[in-house]
Design an enzyme around this catalytic site. Sequence first.
Site, PDB file in Angstrom:
ATOM      1  N   LYS A   1       0.851  -1.203   0.000  1.00  0.00           N
ATOM      2  CA  LYS A   1       0.000   0.000   0.000  1.00  0.00           C
ATOM      3  C   LYS A   1       0.885   1.251   0.000  1.00  0.00           C
ATOM      4  O   LYS A   1       1.976   1.243   0.601  1.00  0.00           O
ATOM      5  CB  LYS A   1      -0.902  -0.046   1.244  1.00  0.00           C
ATOM      6  CG  LYS A   1      -1.980   1.024   1.310  1.00  0.00           C
ATOM      7  CD  LYS A   1      -2.871   0.815   2.543  1.00  0.00           C
ATOM      8  CE  LYS A   1      -3.930   1.882   2.684  1.00  0.00           C
ATOM      9  NZ  LYS A   1      -4.812   1.674   3.856  1.00  0.00           N
TER      10      LYS A   1
ATOM     11  N   SER B   1      -9.799   1.857   3.026  1.00  0.00           N
ATOM     12  CA  SER B   1      -8.902   2.595   2.157  1.00  0.00           C
ATOM     13  C   SER B   1      -7.891   1.728   1.423  1.00  0.00           C
ATOM     14  O   SER B   1      -7.296   2.188   0.456  1.00  0.00           O
ATOM     15  CB  SER B   1      -8.160   3.642   2.978  1.00  0.00           C
ATOM     16  OG  SER B   1      -7.308   3.010   3.935  1.00  0.00           O
TER      17      SER B   1
ATOM     18  N   SER C   1      -9.969  -0.617   7.170  1.00  0.00           N
ATOM     19  CA  SER C   1      -9.419  -0.468   5.821  1.00  0.00           C
ATOM     20  C   SER C   1      -8.761  -1.689   5.208  1.00  0.00           C
ATOM     21  O   SER C   1      -8.424  -1.671   4.029  1.00  0.00           O
ATOM     22  CB  SER C   1      -8.409   0.667   5.796  1.00  0.00           C
ATOM     23  OG  SER C   1      -9.099   1.871   5.652  1.00  0.00           O
TER      24      SER C   1
END
Length: 478
Positions: A71, A147, A171
């Site tokens: 990420k 997210s 997330s």
Amino acid sequence: MELNKLTAHELIGQLESNKIKPDDILSSLKQRIQSINSKVKGYVRVSDLLSPQLEARSSKLPLKGIPVSIKDNICTEGYNTECCSKILTGFKPPYDATVIKKLKAAGATILPIKTNMDEFAFGSSTENSCFGPTHNPWNLDCVPGGSSGGSAAVVAADEAIVALGSDTGGSIRQPASFCGVVGLKPTYGRVSRYGLIAFASSLDQIGPLTKDVEDNAIMLNVISGYDPLDSTSVNIPVPDYTKTLGKNIKGLKIAIPKEYFISGIDSEVKTCIEEAINQMKQLGAITKEVSLPHTKYAVPVYYIIATAEASSNLARFDAVQYGLRVKAENLIDMYKKTRDQGFGDESKRRIILGTFALSHGYYDAYYSRALKVRTLIKSDFDSVFKEFDCIVAPTAPTTAFKIGEKTNDPLQMYLSDIFTISANLAGIPAISVPCGFTKKELPVGLQIFAKPFGEEIILQVAHTYEQATLWHKKKAKL
Ligand code: GLN
């Protein structure tokens, strides 16, 4: 054979018997990314994939060169790490996050391109990225969740073998649920946060998103453990999380919290969860309804604490140390112009909310009250875990929604985290595993919580359930 479709443990098996080389996996991934990323948009800055120095690490170490996708808020030395925010444009960290160091030491290959995310991890749909949204591989008109939507989507689309995400209020788990993959948020303190660009430091945890539970356990083995560089990491031994896989769940006590079956929950989601609970009973578990009475306060409490911490964490982006710098007449104007142009709308909203909650005169009314209620939420879990081994509930009240559907209604967006937030407030571990599909072929996720450092039981239950149902074998048609 398309190696990109396999799991890490399948690939490790093939590497061990010398059927394939680590570079074969990398080239099959590269091909897949080049053919599909323009549709899914799970990775950002894709041209960096051609970076000449990228070679699979071939080694005798446990991960044997397996590629790992990261990420965009986890620092990777020399590779852009921008939290999908304009304010960090061009930021290449001079060091690796502890999880990256551990992965490299275990023989993983870190991909130079990062996965898409909501700016600074603020969001539930990956629509708040400065690079534009990621699309759900099961239906390209839908969001992948957020997210860590990029990490979930690339795993679901076989553009990744395994990925790392971060979870502050859901997330990892909510996008795992929306994309039909396995996502684990470890206990607060289990995995070092050193090198994770902070959103809300008392809630953030890094965790794996994978195609199945076994891969999740393999990844957790590597990234867990005490780190002197993170004062909140906990110094207790890391078990071998793959050891409990395959143990049956006969006689295990599973709690079903009634507050997680509220009226707003989608009826198809509810049916999938009920069927999953029945399946667990057939596998020998004992289930009973319980109450977590303070659940209704989780969303407001979270949005006070998380925004308060975020407003303070984001103060470091001052145009001096990293990323974007907008020229101005004087220092104050430089701060203002850079922060105005560098932050997106959701980041600004959170800075304003958090600064308000922490301001003199409102601190006691909001922030310190929220902390007290946070303790009550934690004690709800503590009392359930006195009697039960784990808790089972939906991961999200709905399946993936349409891109654009909730962007103009932040409150609706915030409510999509209603079932995931409590685990972060309480610091406990929780996983999302695929547990079925709606008529429109959208995945549904089942959430399993356990007491602090109860990852072994979570993985055991998730694995037994997964092997009995095989939902994880279904692939999105792209
Ligand atoms: N969706 C939640 C939020 O917007 C959680 C995000 C996260 O876990 N990073 O705050």
